[in-house]
Design a protein around this motif. Sequence first.
Motif, PDB file in Angstrom:
ATOM      1  N   GLY A  55       9.119   3.475 -31.434  1.00 37.76           N
ATOM      2  CA  GLY A  55       8.230   4.074 -31.239  1.00 37.76           C
ATOM      3  C   GLY A  55       6.372   4.690 -32.428  1.00 37.76           C
ATOM      4  O   GLY A  55       5.408   5.252 -31.501  1.00 37.76           O
ATOM      5  N   THR A  56       7.478   6.115 -32.374  1.00 36.89           N
ATOM      6  CA  THR A  56       6.241   6.609 -33.435  1.00 36.89           C
ATOM      7  C   THR A  56       5.187   5.621 -34.374  1.00 36.89           C
ATOM      8  O   THR A  56       3.954   6.443 -33.414  1.00 36.89           O
ATOM      9  N   LEU A  57       6.007   4.734 -34.796  1.00 35.03           N
ATOM     10  CA  LEU A  57       5.386   3.960 -35.729  1.00 35.03           C
ATOM     11  C   LEU A  57       4.425   3.704 -35.502  1.00 35.03           C
ATOM     12  O   LEU A  57       2.616   3.816 -35.741  1.00 35.03           O
ATOM     13  N   THR A  58       4.332   2.780 -33.962  1.00 29.64           N
ATOM     14  CA  THR A  58       3.187   2.292 -33.154  1.00 29.64           C
ATOM     15  C   THR A  58       1.954   3.314 -32.719  1.00 29.64           C
ATOM     16  O   THR A  58       1.032   2.574 -32.904  1.00 29.64           O
ATOM     17  N   LEU A 108       5.924   4.291 -25.960  1.00 27.88           N
ATOM     18  CA  LEU A 108       7.482   5.142 -26.488  1.00 27.88           C
ATOM     19  C   LEU A 108       7.844   4.254 -26.597  1.00 27.88           C
ATOM     20  O   LEU A 108       9.536   4.902 -26.862  1.00 27.88           O
ATOM     21  N   ASP A 109       8.354   3.749 -25.247  1.00 27.16           N
ATOM     22  CA  ASP A 109       9.382   3.711 -24.639  1.00 27.16           C
ATOM     23  C   ASP A 109       9.926   2.112 -24.569  1.00 27.16           C
ATOM     24  O   ASP A 109      10.368   0.821 -24.682  1.00 27.16           O
ATOM     25  N   THR A 110      10.247   2.168 -26.797  1.00 29.44           N
ATOM     26  CA  THR A 110      10.297   0.696 -26.846  1.00 29.44           C
ATOM     27  C   THR A 110      12.313   0.496 -26.431  1.00 29.44           C
ATOM     28  O   THR A 110      11.909  -1.095 -27.103  1.00 29.44           O
ATOM     29  N   ALA A 111      12.988   1.164 -25.863  1.00 24.13           N
ATOM     30  CA  ALA A 111      14.452   0.767 -25.681  1.00 24.13           C
ATOM     31  C   ALA A 111      13.798  -0.800 -24.292  1.00 24.13           C
ATOM     32  O   ALA A 111      14.303  -1.752 -24.082  1.00 24.13           O
TER      33      ALA A 111
END
Length: 90
Positions: free
Chosen positions: A30-33, A54-57
């Motif tokens: 999420g941070t990288l994206t 940020l909600d990668t899950a």
Amino acid sequence: MRFSNISKPIDPGRIVNVRPARPDEYERVGTLTIAAYRTLPVDHLWGGYGDEILDTANRSRHADILVAVTDDGSVAGAVTYVGDTSSSWS
């Protein structure tokens, strides 16, 4: 354009493996994206999209999240692949 604010450059001699992201890597993904989106000249993170990214899950339930992992185990990059063209993530 260099993305030094996203991650350190990878030395040419290092091995990078691409594989599905693990849940313990979702925060880094999420941070990288978000960091990648912030380099764009137009703000794409309005209207709550940044929170969705940020909600990668949640994103992983609708798409394949792949990570590029260096030989020391660091996540150096990520990509979201959406094969379903009817998905809201495509």
